[in-house]
Motif scaffolding. Structure first.
Motif, PDB file in Angstrom:
ATOM      1  N   SER A  19       0.827  -1.205   0.000  1.00 41.20           N
ATOM      2  CA  SER A  19       0.000   0.000   0.000  1.00 41.20           C
ATOM      3  C   SER A  19       0.861   1.255   0.000  1.00 41.20           C
ATOM      4  O   SER A  19       0.620   2.200  -0.766  1.00 41.20           O
ATOM      5  CB  SER A  19      -0.924  -0.017   1.222  1.00 41.20           C
ATOM      6  N   ASN A  70      -6.707   4.185  -0.863  1.00 37.44           N
ATOM      7  CA  ASN A  70      -7.613   4.829  -1.809  1.00 37.44           C
ATOM      8  C   ASN A  70      -7.775   6.311  -1.517  1.00 37.44           C
ATOM      9  O   ASN A  70      -7.805   7.147  -2.423  1.00 37.44           O
ATOM     10  CB  ASN A  70      -8.985   4.151  -1.769  1.00 37.44           C
ATOM     11  N   SER A 222      -9.922  -3.124  -1.854  1.00 30.62           N
ATOM     12  CA  SER A 222      -9.763  -2.135  -2.918  1.00 30.62           C
ATOM     13  C   SER A 222     -10.781  -1.014  -2.838  1.00 30.62           C
ATOM     14  O   SER A 222     -10.496   0.113  -3.229  1.00 30.62           O
ATOM     15  CB  SER A 222      -9.884  -2.813  -4.293  1.00 30.62           C
ATOM     16  N   ASN A 223     -11.988  -1.295  -2.346  1.00 29.74           N
ATOM     17  CA  ASN A 223     -13.063  -0.311  -2.428  1.00 29.74           C
ATOM     18  C   ASN A 223     -13.299   0.471  -1.146  1.00 29.74           C
ATOM     19  O   ASN A 223     -13.820   1.586  -1.198  1.00 29.74           O
ATOM     20  CB  ASN A 223     -14.359  -1.007  -2.851  1.00 29.74           C
ATOM     21  N   GLU A 249     -10.587 -11.944  -3.059  1.00 33.22           N
ATOM     22  CA  GLU A 249     -10.098 -10.584  -2.855  1.00 33.22           C
ATOM     23  C   GLU A 249      -9.187 -10.562  -1.637  1.00 33.22           C
ATOM     24  O   GLU A 249      -9.584 -10.976  -0.546  1.00 33.22           O
ATOM     25  CB  GLU A 249     -11.269  -9.611  -2.666  1.00 33.22           C
ATOM     26  N   SER A 652      -9.692  -2.675 -10.350  1.00 33.66           N
ATOM     27  CA  SER A 652      -8.370  -2.954  -9.801  1.00 33.66           C
ATOM     28  C   SER A 652      -8.184  -2.126  -8.533  1.00 33.66           C
ATOM     29  O   SER A 652      -8.978  -1.225  -8.238  1.00 33.66           O
ATOM     30  CB  SER A 652      -7.279  -2.608 -10.821  1.00 33.66           C
ATOM     31  N   ASN A 653      -7.113  -2.417  -7.800  1.00 37.25           N
ATOM     32  CA  ASN A 653      -6.841  -1.602  -6.618  1.00 37.25           C
ATOM     33  C   ASN A 653      -6.156  -0.297  -7.009  1.00 37.25           C
ATOM     34  O   ASN A 653      -5.803   0.496  -6.146  1.00 37.25           O
ATOM     35  CB  ASN A 653      -5.968  -2.366  -5.609  1.00 37.25           C
ATOM     36  N   ASP A 665      -2.425  -3.782 -10.700  1.00 37.00           N
ATOM     37  CA  ASP A 665      -3.412  -4.504  -9.896  1.00 37.00           C
ATOM     38  C   ASP A 665      -2.652  -5.581  -9.138  1.00 37.00           C
ATOM     39  O   ASP A 665      -2.656  -6.759  -9.502  1.00 37.00           O
ATOM     40  CB  ASP A 665      -4.494  -5.102 -10.786  1.00 37.00           C
TER      41      ASP A 665
END
Length: 758
Positions: A19, A70, A222-223, A249, A652-653, A665
Motif C-alpha cells: 500500500s 484509496n 480495494s473499495n 479478494e 483494480s486496486n 493490480d
C-alpha cells in the motif's frame, strides 16, 4: 482457519508495504505540493476534510491517521501539480483525444478555465463564466422541460446537491438520475421494500460488537480499505468472518495494518475470512437459500429435542410477515439444486451456516456483487431473510450493511436528487419557495440513456462524473450524446464524457473539496453523508488549482440564475455567499433528519440522521419487515449454455470508479495493462485456449445488437467454472442497456452473458 487457496499470481496481503509503495509511486508521478502530507493528516476528522474517495464512515474516536490507500490516491489525484489549460487544446483535437486512455486523459491535470467546444476547429476554447452561463440559460429556456436531464455523480456536497435538485424542479422536471442508479439503487428499492429503509441499518458501534460478519460481493481491500481496521479488531476479539465472492479478494483474506509498527516491521498478517466460498456469479440466491435451510433444519432439530430454538420466534411473530410461505420454500428447496446454482458444496454451506447459528450478533455486508444483477433485489431480500430469521436487524451489533462507493452518493439522494417524486417532500418545497414542483416522475439512468438513443433527450447537465464511460452500451451512448443540443459537464479533470460534445458543449471546472472555497460571505464548508447515515462537514484549505475555478455550488447557482425566471424566494446570490443558509433550507425541508444541522456540522464521527428500521419501525407497505419467498435460485436472466460465460466487471486496486490511477493490480498480479480477461484453468482448457492468447469477448444478450471487446489477453485466475472477469469501465461496451435489475433498473454488470472468440 485454513487459508484459502490464493491466486498464484499474488499472495500479497492487503495494506502493508504494498500500500505504501503504491502511494509513493503516485506521489512521484503527480508532483503534489508538500501540503499533501498535511491534507492526509486532516482527512476524516472534525474540522478537516471528508475523504474525496469512498463513503466509509469515520470513527468518533479517531486516530492520528484516518486515511487509506484509496483516500491517499484520491487526494493525490486532486492535488496534482499537472494542469490542463486552454493551451492543451491548441495541440489536441477532440477527435484525437478519443484515442487516449482514461488514465491519460485525467493525467493531463486539473482543468483551469471554463471551456466551450468549437466545432470548426474540433477543439475546446477558453470562454468566460458569464458567457457560459448565459448560453446555457438561453438554450435551456428554449427546450421542452422533459427533454433535459440533470445528472449527479455522487461527489458534490449536500449543499450543492440540494440546490441542484431545486434547480431541476424549479425548471420543471424530476429528471434527476444519479450514479446510485448504476450501483446501489437496488439497495434503495430492494431494501426499502422489505425493511422500509433505503439504506443500511448499522452504525459504527455495531462493528465493535458483532460476533460475525457475512460478506457478499464486497471487496474492502480495494473499495473501502478503512473497513479492514474494524475487521482486524473484530478478529482479535474472536469474531468470525464468512465471505461469499466469485473472486478471491486479498482484503478479505489477510491484512497487514500500515498504521501498526509491529505489523509493518514483522510482516504480521491478520487472517480475515474464516471461510471463503467462491460462489458463481449470480449464484448468491442459492447460497443464501442453503444458509437458511441449515438454520431451519437446526431449529427443527432443537424443537424436536426440546432444546432452545434457533429461530428468534418472538421477533418473527411481532415484527415480520410472510414467514410461513418463506419457510415452505426453504423446506422444499433441494440441496442438489442449491449446489448446482451456487457452485458450492452442501458441506461448505453447512459450515457457513453453523458459524451463523453460533453467533449472537451478525452483520450482513454487501456491495455491487449483489446489487448489479437482473434479480439483484431478490439477492438483497434473501440476505434480509437470513438476518430476520434470528432477529439480526434492529439491535446492537447486528444489521444490514450495504457499502456505498462515492463519497456523497447516499447523501445526494437524502437531500432530493431523486427521479421519483414520492421520495421528495414537494409540499415543503412549495411552501418554502413559492412554486409548484412537478409531480411526474423523472428518468433514471436507463431511461435517460434510452431517451438519448431514441432522440427524445436534448440536453444533459452533469454535476461531476464520467457518465459516458460508466453506462452500458457505450458506443451507442457516445453517438447519442453528441447528437444533443447541449451538453454541460462540471469537472475537475478531463474525461471521456467531454470528447463527444453536443452541438453546444461546455466544460465547467470546479474546486476540489480539498481547496479553499471563498465566497462573498467568507470561507465556506460543505458536508456529505457516509454509508452509515452520518453527516460530516469539510473545510478545504489548499490554494485552488486555478483562480478561474468555481465551487460546485456556485456553478449550480450560476446556471440557475441564467435559466430561471426571477423568484424572490429563490435567493441564489445569498445562498452562494453563505452555505449555512442552504443548510438551514435542508433542515427546514427534512426537519426530522437534519435537526440542528449547522450546530452539529463538525461533530466527531458526524451526526446521525436516524434510521427507522434500526428502531424496528418498519415503514413498509405491510408495516412489518417482510420475508420474501424466492421464485428462483439464481439472479440471471439467461440460462447456462455451452460456450456462454457469466462475465463480471471488476475494479483494480489502482482505480476508483471510472478513474484509473495506474496500471498496477498487485492483488491479482496484473501489471502494465487492463486489457485482460480472467478465466479458470478448467474453463480455459475446455475452450482450447492458452494463457496469453488474445481473444474477443462478444455479447450473448440476444437482442440483435453486436457488442464486442477485442484485444484481451487470457489470464488464468482462481474463479468458479463458467464465471469470467474483465475490468470496468472498459467491459461496459458488452453490457446492454436493457440488461438490468427488474425493480431498480441498475445495470446487471456482475453477470453479463458473453462468448469468447479466439
Amino acid at each position: 482457519m485454513n487459508k484459502p487457496v490464493l491466486n498464484p499470481e499474488s499472495e500479497e496481503p492487503a495494506g502493508g508495504w504494498g500500500s505504501l509503495k503504491s502511494i509513493a509511486r503516485m506521489v512521484s508521478e503527480n508532483h503534489p505540493p508538500l501540503a499533501f502530507v498535511e491534507e492526509l493528516g486532516r482527512q476524516n476528522k472534525p474540522g478537516g476534510v471528508m475523504c474525496v474517495s469512498c463513503a466509509w464512515p469515520k470513527p468518533k474516536n479517531y486516530s492520528a491517521f484516518e486515511f487509506c490507500e484509496n483516500g491517499a490516491k484520491g487526494t493525490l489525484w486532486d492535488l496534482t501539480g499537472d494542469r490542463c489549460t486552454p493551451a492543451f487544446f491548441h495541440d489536441h483535437s477532440v477527435t484525437k483525444l478519443r484515442t487516449w486512455s482514461d488514465h491519460e486523459l485525467e493525467k493531463a491535470g486539473r482543468l483551469t478555465h471554463p471551456l466551450r467546444y468549437d466545432a470548426d476547429t474540433d477543439r475546446y476554447v477558453e470562454t468566460s463564466w458569464e458567457e457560459a452561463f448565459a448560453a446555457i440559460g438561453r438554450t435551456l429556456k428554449d427546450l421542452p422541460r422533459e427533454d433535459v436531464v440533470f445528472y449527479a455523480s455522487g461527489h458534490a456536497g449536500l449543499e450543492a446537491s440540494y440546490l441542484y435538485a431545486l434547480l431541476a424542479r424549479a425548471y420543471g422536471n424530476n429528471n434527476l438520475p444519479q450514479s446510485s442508479n448504476m450501483c446501489h439503487e437496488t439497495t434503495s428499492v430492494g431494501l426499502k421494500k422489505v425493511i422500509g429503509s433505503p439504506v443500511g441499518t448499522v452504525v459504527w458501534e455495531d462493528l465493535e460488537k458483532a460476533d460475525a460478519f457475512f460478506f457478499f460481493g464486497q471487496n474492502p481491500g480495494s473499495n473501502s480499505p478503512r473497513f479492514l481496521h474494524p475487521l482486524q479488531e473484530a478478529k482479535k476479539r474472536g469474531a468470525r468472518i464468512v465471505t461469499f465472492n466469485p473472486v478471491i479478494e486479498q482484503g478479505l483474506v489477510s491484512f497487514v495494518n500500515p498504521q501498526s509498527p509491529f505489523d509493518m516491521l514483522t510482516g504480521h498478517e491478520t487472517a480475515i475470512s474464516d471461510l471463503y466460498l467462491q460462489v458463481k456469479a449470480g449464484g448468491d440466491i442459492a447460497a443464501l437459500m442453503g444458509l437458511c435451510k441449515v438454520v431451519i433444519e437446526a431449529d427443527d432439530a432443537a424443537k424436536a429435542g426440546g432444546g432452545e430454538r434457533i429461530l428468534d420466534t418472538g421477533f418473527i411473530a411481532e415484527h415480520t410477515t410472510g414467514f410461513e410461505a418463506f419457510l415452505d420454500s426453504v423446506r422444499t428447496a433441494c440441496w442438489a439444486d442449491i449446489e448446482l446454482e451456487s457452485g458450492l458444496s452442501e458441506a461448505d454451506i453447512r459450515q457457513a451456516g453453523e458459524i451463523y447459528i453460533g453467533a449472537e450478533r451478525v452483520i450482513g455486508v454487501y456491495g455491487m456483487g449483489l446489487t448489479q444483477h437482473v434479480h439483484g433485489s431478490l439477492n438483497i431480500a434473501m440476505l434480509v431473510n437470513l438476518l430476520l430469521m434470528r432477529g439480526h436487524i434492529g439491535r446492537e451489533g447486528a444489521g444490514c450493511c450495504p457499502v456505498r462507493g462515492h463519497s456523497n452518493v447516499q447523501g445526494q439522494r437524502t437531500v432530493g436528487i431523486a427521479e421519483k417524486a414520492e421520495l421528495v417532500p414537494l409540499d415543503r418545497l412549495k411552501a418554502l419557495f413559492g412554486f409548484d414542483p412537478p409531480t411526474k416522475d423523472g428518468v433514471a439512468i436507463v431511461d435517460a440513456v434510452k431517451g438519448l438513443m431514441e432522440g427524445r433527450i436534448k440536453a444533459h447537465i452533469s454535476l461531476g462524473g464520467n457518465l459516458l464511460r460508466a453506462v452500458p452500451d457505450q458506443e451507442a451512448m457516445e453517438r447519442a450524446w453528441a447528437a444533443q443540443q447541449l451538453t454541460v459537464v462540471v469537472s475537475t479533470k478531463l474525461n471521456r464524457s467531454h470528447l463527444f460534445p453536443g452541438r453546444q458543449a461546455y466544460i465547467l471546472p470546479c474546486l476540489s473539496r480539498l481547496e479553499r472555497d471563498e465566497q462573498a460571505g467568507g470561507p465556506q464548508s460543505v458536508s456529505s453523508e457516509d454509508s452509515f447515515s452520518n453527516i460530516s462537514g469539510s473545510t478545504g484549505k489548499r490554494t485552488p488549482a486555478s483562480p478561474h475555478l468555481k465551487s460546485e455550488l456556485s456553478v449550480v447557482t450560476g446556471i440557475a440564475k441564467a435559466t430561471l425566471e426571477p423568484n424572490p424566494k429563490l435567493r441564489w446570490d445569498d445562498w452562494t455567499a453563505d452555505y449555512g443558509l442552504v443548510r438551514d433550507l435542508i433542515e427546514a425541508t427534512y426537519p426530522d433528519q437534519f435537526r440542528g444541522y449547522n450546530q452539529r456540522l463538525f461533530e466527531p464521527g458526524g451526526f446521525y440522521r436516524g434510521n427507522a428500521a434500526r428502531e424496528r419501525i418498519w415503514k413498509t407497505k405491510e408495516g412489518k419487515a417482510v420475508f420474501t419467498t424466492p421464485d428462483r435460485l439464481n439472479a440471471l436472466s439467461f440460462a447456462d449454455a455451452r460456450g456462454r460465460y457469466r462475465l463480471m466487471t471488476i475494479r483494480s486496486n489502482d482505480q476508483f470508479n471510472t478513474t484509473i490511477y495506474g496500471y498496477s493490480d498487485r492483488f491479482r498480479g496484473i501489471e502494465g495493462t487492463r486489457d485482460v480477461v480472467l478465466i479458470s484453468w478448467e474453463d480455459m482448457v475446455e475452450a482450447r485456449l492458452v494463457e496469453g492468447q488474445k481473444v474477443t469477448l462478444v455479447s450473448d444478450f440476444g437482442d440483435g445488437h453486436e457488442r464486442r471487446l477485442a484485444g484481451l489477453e487470457i489470464r488464468v485466475h482462481t474463479l468458479p467454472r463458467g464465471t469470467i472477469a474483465a475490468y470496468y469501465p472498459e467491459a461496459n461496451v458488452l453490457n446492454a442497456i436493457d440488461h438490468h435489475d427488474e425493480l431498480s433498473k441498475t445495470p446487471a454488470s456482475k453477470a453479463i452473458p458473453v462468448r469468447i472468440e479466439a
